[in-house]
Design a protein around this motif. Structure first.
Motif, PDB file in Angstrom:
ATOM      1  N   PHE A 197      -3.256   1.260  13.873  1.00  0.00           N
ATOM      2  CA  PHE A 197      -3.643   0.616  12.608  1.00  0.00           C
ATOM      3  C   PHE A 197      -2.712  -0.555  12.310  1.00  0.00           C
ATOM      4  CE2 PHE A 197      -3.618   0.088   8.026  1.00  0.00           C
ATOM      5  CZ  PHE A 197      -4.961   0.124   7.710  1.00  0.00           C
ATOM      6  N   HIS A 198      -1.412  -0.301  12.431  1.00  0.00           N
ATOM      7  CA  HIS A 198      -0.441  -1.348  12.137  1.00  0.00           C
ATOM      8  C   HIS A 198      -0.466  -2.460  13.193  1.00  0.00           C
ATOM      9  CE1 HIS A 198       1.585   1.737   9.389  1.00  0.00           C
ATOM     10  NE2 HIS A 198       1.027   0.823   8.637  1.00  0.00           N
ATOM     11  N   GLN A 199      -0.741  -2.098  14.445  1.00  0.00           N
ATOM     12  CA  GLN A 199      -0.822  -3.128  15.485  1.00  0.00           C
ATOM     13  C   GLN A 199      -1.968  -4.106  15.195  1.00  0.00           C
ATOM     14  OE1 GLN A 199       1.420  -3.755  18.022  1.00  0.00           O
ATOM     15  NE2 GLN A 199       0.231  -5.665  18.036  1.00  0.00           N
ATOM     16  N   ILE A 205       0.870  -1.180   0.000  1.00  0.00           N
ATOM     17  CA  ILE A 205       0.000   0.000   0.000  1.00  0.00           C
ATOM     18  C   ILE A 205       0.907   1.230   0.000  1.00  0.00           C
ATOM     19  CG2 ILE A 205      -1.813   1.241   1.236  1.00  0.00           C
ATOM     20  CD1 ILE A 205      -2.421  -1.562   2.587  1.00  0.00           C
ATOM     21  N   LEU A 206       0.761   2.035  -1.024  1.00  0.00           N
ATOM     22  CA  LEU A 206       1.619   3.204  -1.201  1.00  0.00           C
ATOM     23  C   LEU A 206       0.875   4.457  -0.760  1.00  0.00           C
ATOM     24  CD1 LEU A 206       2.822   2.156  -4.750  1.00  0.00           C
ATOM     25  CD2 LEU A 206       4.065   1.866  -2.609  1.00  0.00           C
ATOM     26  N   LEU A 207       1.505   5.211   0.115  1.00  0.00           N
ATOM     27  CA  LEU A 207       0.913   6.436   0.637  1.00  0.00           C
ATOM     28  C   LEU A 207       1.650   7.627   0.036  1.00  0.00           C
ATOM     29  CD1 LEU A 207       1.138   4.136   3.033  1.00  0.00           C
ATOM     30  CD2 LEU A 207      -0.103   5.875   4.272  1.00  0.00           C
ATOM     31  N   TYR A 208       0.908   8.689  -0.244  1.00  0.00           N
ATOM     32  CA  TYR A 208       1.485   9.846  -0.913  1.00  0.00           C
ATOM     33  C   TYR A 208       1.391  11.097  -0.060  1.00  0.00           C
ATOM     34  CZ  TYR A 208       1.334   6.692  -4.829  1.00  0.00           C
ATOM     35  OH  TYR A 208       1.523   5.593  -5.638  1.00  0.00           O
ATOM     36  N   GLY A 209       2.272  12.017  -0.355  1.00  0.00           N
ATOM     37  CA  GLY A 209       2.282  13.306   0.317  1.00  0.00           C
ATOM     38  C   GLY A 209       3.014  14.308  -0.559  1.00  0.00           C
ATOM     39  N   SER A 210       3.121  15.505  -0.075  1.00  0.00           N
ATOM     40  CA  SER A 210       3.836  16.558  -0.805  1.00  0.00           C
ATOM     41  C   SER A 210       4.763  17.275   0.174  1.00  0.00           C
ATOM     42  CB  SER A 210       2.853  17.555  -1.406  1.00  0.00           C
ATOM     43  OG  SER A 210       2.191  18.244  -0.360  1.00  0.00           O
ATOM     44  N   GLN A 211       5.647  18.081  -0.348  1.00  0.00           N
ATOM     45  CA  GLN A 211       6.507  18.862   0.533  1.00  0.00           C
ATOM     46  C   GLN A 211       5.649  19.722   1.450  1.00  0.00           C
ATOM     47  OE1 GLN A 211       9.942  18.625   0.905  1.00  0.00           O
ATOM     48  NE2 GLN A 211       9.432  19.801   2.730  1.00  0.00           N
ATOM     49  N   GLN A 212       4.521  20.234   0.913  1.00  0.00           N
ATOM     50  CA  GLN A 212       3.617  21.050   1.731  1.00  0.00           C
ATOM     51  C   GLN A 212       3.069  20.242   2.907  1.00  0.00           C
ATOM     52  OE1 GLN A 212       0.997  22.183  -1.429  1.00  0.00           O
ATOM     53  NE2 GLN A 212       1.901  24.231  -1.585  1.00  0.00           N
ATOM     54  N   ALA A 213       2.746  18.974   2.660  1.00  0.00           N
ATOM     55  CA  ALA A 213       2.230  18.128   3.750  1.00  0.00           C
ATOM     56  C   ALA A 213       3.314  17.899   4.803  1.00  0.00           C
ATOM     57  CB  ALA A 213       1.728  16.793   3.190  1.00  0.00           C
ATOM     58  N   TYR A 214       4.549  17.697   4.341  1.00  0.00           N
ATOM     59  CA  TYR A 214       5.657  17.518   5.294  1.00  0.00           C
ATOM     60  C   TYR A 214       5.875  18.811   6.084  1.00  0.00           C
ATOM     61  CZ  TYR A 214       7.173  12.937   3.622  1.00  0.00           C
ATOM     62  OH  TYR A 214       7.243  11.606   3.323  1.00  0.00           O
ATOM     63  N   ASP A 215       5.767  19.957   5.404  1.00  0.00           N
ATOM     64  CA  ASP A 215       5.916  21.239   6.103  1.00  0.00           C
ATOM     65  C   ASP A 215       4.851  21.388   7.184  1.00  0.00           C
ATOM     66  OD1 ASP A 215       8.107  21.894   4.548  1.00  0.00           O
ATOM     67  OD2 ASP A 215       6.978  23.209   3.193  1.00  0.00           O
ATOM     68  N   TYR A 221      -5.757   9.685  -1.468  1.00  0.00           N
ATOM     69  CA  TYR A 221      -5.807   8.304  -1.934  1.00  0.00           C
ATOM     70  C   TYR A 221      -4.534   7.567  -1.554  1.00  0.00           C
ATOM     71  CZ  TYR A 221      -2.737  10.016  -5.617  1.00  0.00           C
ATOM     72  OH  TYR A 221      -1.694  10.585  -6.287  1.00  0.00           O
ATOM     73  N   VAL A 222      -4.597   6.263  -1.633  1.00  0.00           N
ATOM     74  CA  VAL A 222      -3.428   5.392  -1.544  1.00  0.00           C
ATOM     75  C   VAL A 222      -3.530   4.441  -2.730  1.00  0.00           C
ATOM     76  CG1 VAL A 222      -3.277   5.538   0.975  1.00  0.00           C
ATOM     77  CG2 VAL A 222      -4.569   3.674  -0.074  1.00  0.00           C
ATOM     78  N   ASP A 223      -2.444   3.833  -3.092  1.00  0.00           N
ATOM     79  CA  ASP A 223      -2.442   2.828  -4.151  1.00  0.00           C
ATOM     80  C   ASP A 223      -2.132   1.474  -3.542  1.00  0.00           C
ATOM     81  OD1 ASP A 223      -2.929   4.595  -6.276  1.00  0.00           O
ATOM     82  OD2 ASP A 223      -0.793   4.987  -6.568  1.00  0.00           O
ATOM     83  N   VAL A 224      -2.738   0.450  -4.097  1.00  0.00           N
ATOM     84  CA  VAL A 224      -2.448  -0.925  -3.708  1.00  0.00           C
ATOM     85  C   VAL A 224      -1.824  -1.608  -4.916  1.00  0.00           C
ATOM     86  CG1 VAL A 224      -3.411  -3.144  -2.985  1.00  0.00           C
ATOM     87  CG2 VAL A 224      -4.394  -1.005  -2.115  1.00  0.00           C
ATOM     88  N   ARG A 225      -0.619  -2.114  -4.731  1.00  0.00           N
ATOM     89  CA  ARG A 225       0.059  -2.813  -5.822  1.00  0.00           C
ATOM     90  C   ARG A 225       0.648  -4.112  -5.279  1.00  0.00           C
ATOM     91  NH1 ARG A 225       3.898   0.916  -9.280  1.00  0.00           N
ATOM     92  NH2 ARG A 225       3.911  -1.012 -10.489  1.00  0.00           N
ATOM     93  N   PRO A 226       0.207  -5.225  -5.850  1.00  0.00           N
ATOM     94  CA  PRO A 226       0.792  -6.492  -5.431  1.00  0.00           C
ATOM     95  C   PRO A 226       2.294  -6.507  -5.704  1.00  0.00           C
ATOM     96  CG  PRO A 226      -1.235  -6.867  -6.656  1.00  0.00           C
ATOM     97  CD  PRO A 226      -0.889  -5.402  -6.802  1.00  0.00           C
ATOM     98  N   VAL A 227       3.034  -7.142  -4.828  1.00  0.00           N
ATOM     99  CA  VAL A 227       4.477  -7.297  -4.999  1.00  0.00           C
ATOM    100  C   VAL A 227       4.710  -8.442  -5.983  1.00  0.00           C
ATOM    101  CG1 VAL A 227       6.641  -7.900  -3.829  1.00  0.00           C
ATOM    102  CG2 VAL A 227       4.973  -6.402  -2.710  1.00  0.00           C
ATOM    103  N   LEU A 228       5.558  -8.208  -6.937  1.00  0.00           N
ATOM    104  CA  LEU A 228       5.861  -9.203  -7.964  1.00  0.00           C
ATOM    105  C   LEU A 228       6.586 -10.388  -7.339  1.00  0.00           C
ATOM    106  CD1 LEU A 228       5.746  -9.606 -11.085  1.00  0.00           C
ATOM    107  CD2 LEU A 228       8.053  -8.656 -11.151  1.00  0.00           C
ATOM    108  N   ILE A 234      -8.031  -3.091   3.605  1.00  0.00           N
ATOM    109  CA  ILE A 234      -7.040  -2.577   4.558  1.00  0.00           C
ATOM    110  C   ILE A 234      -6.616  -1.171   4.154  1.00  0.00           C
ATOM    111  CG2 ILE A 234      -4.674  -2.857   5.395  1.00  0.00           C
ATOM    112  CD1 ILE A 234      -5.144  -5.940   5.125  1.00  0.00           C
ATOM    113  N   ALA A 235      -6.346  -0.985   2.870  1.00  0.00           N
ATOM    114  CA  ALA A 235      -5.856   0.307   2.374  1.00  0.00           C
ATOM    115  C   ALA A 235      -6.842   1.441   2.651  1.00  0.00           C
ATOM    116  CB  ALA A 235      -5.564   0.224   0.881  1.00  0.00           C
ATOM    117  N   ALA A 236      -8.126   1.136   2.612  1.00  0.00           N
ATOM    118  CA  ALA A 236      -9.135   2.173   2.858  1.00  0.00           C
ATOM    119  C   ALA A 236      -8.955   2.796   4.242  1.00  0.00           C
ATOM    120  CB  ALA A 236     -10.537   1.590   2.698  1.00  0.00           C
ATOM    121  N   GLY A 237      -8.398   2.028   5.159  1.00  0.00           N
ATOM    122  CA  GLY A 237      -8.160   2.554   6.499  1.00  0.00           C
ATOM    123  C   GLY A 237      -6.997   3.524   6.575  1.00  0.00           C
ATOM    124  N   LEU A 238      -6.245   3.642   5.488  1.00  0.00           N
ATOM    125  CA  LEU A 238      -5.119   4.566   5.457  1.00  0.00           C
ATOM    126  C   LEU A 238      -5.449   5.859   4.717  1.00  0.00           C
ATOM    127  CD1 LEU A 238      -2.291   1.972   4.844  1.00  0.00           C
ATOM    128  CD2 LEU A 238      -2.660   3.324   6.920  1.00  0.00           C
TER     129      LEU A 238
END
Length: 130
Positions: free
Chosen positions: A39-41, A2-12, A115-122, A102-106
């Protein structure tokens, strides 16, 4: 994965610096960290947790390209508004549908368009064919 995204603005904002939006308070940041820990626990308890990590701010990123066979490095390659990979959670679960559940909880329901992306690991090169 599950890939989570952000921006420099979010980090700021997480660092308490206002930008286009309000800065996060220490209490907001602590609440976000507690949510992620809890969530992870739950995933650990269900046996579905594999790994999770956050990534540093985009301004600390380095882009490496080869120019004439020589590494050319640029720093902070992302415009402030561009979304970049901010972290990931890897789960080992029964199906892609469960991973999506699971991803919807993130996804923060208070942030429109997040949004988050879900990508199966090859696991095998044969999986490259769709």
């Amino acid at each position: 994965m599950i890939l989570l995204y952000g921006s420099q603005q979010a980090y700021d904002a997480m660092a308490g610096r206002p930008g286009d939006g309000p800065a996060m308070s220490p209490e907001d940041l602590a609440a976000m960290h507690e949510y992620m820990r809890s969530f992870h626990q739950k995933l650990v308890d269900s046996g579905e947790f594999v790994d999770a990590r956050g990534l540093t701010a985009p301004v600390l990123a380095r882009r490496v390209q080869l120019r004439g066979g020589v590494a050319a490095v640029t720093d902070g390659p992302y415009p402030e508004t561009q979304e970049v990979l901010a972290g990931y959670t890897i789960v080992d679960c029964a199906s892609l549908d469960r991973a999506v559940e699971i991803a919807a909880g993130l996804v923060n329901p208070d942030v429109p368009g997040e949004y988050v992306d879900v990508r199966p690991v090859l696991e095998d090169v044969a999986e490259l064919e769709v």
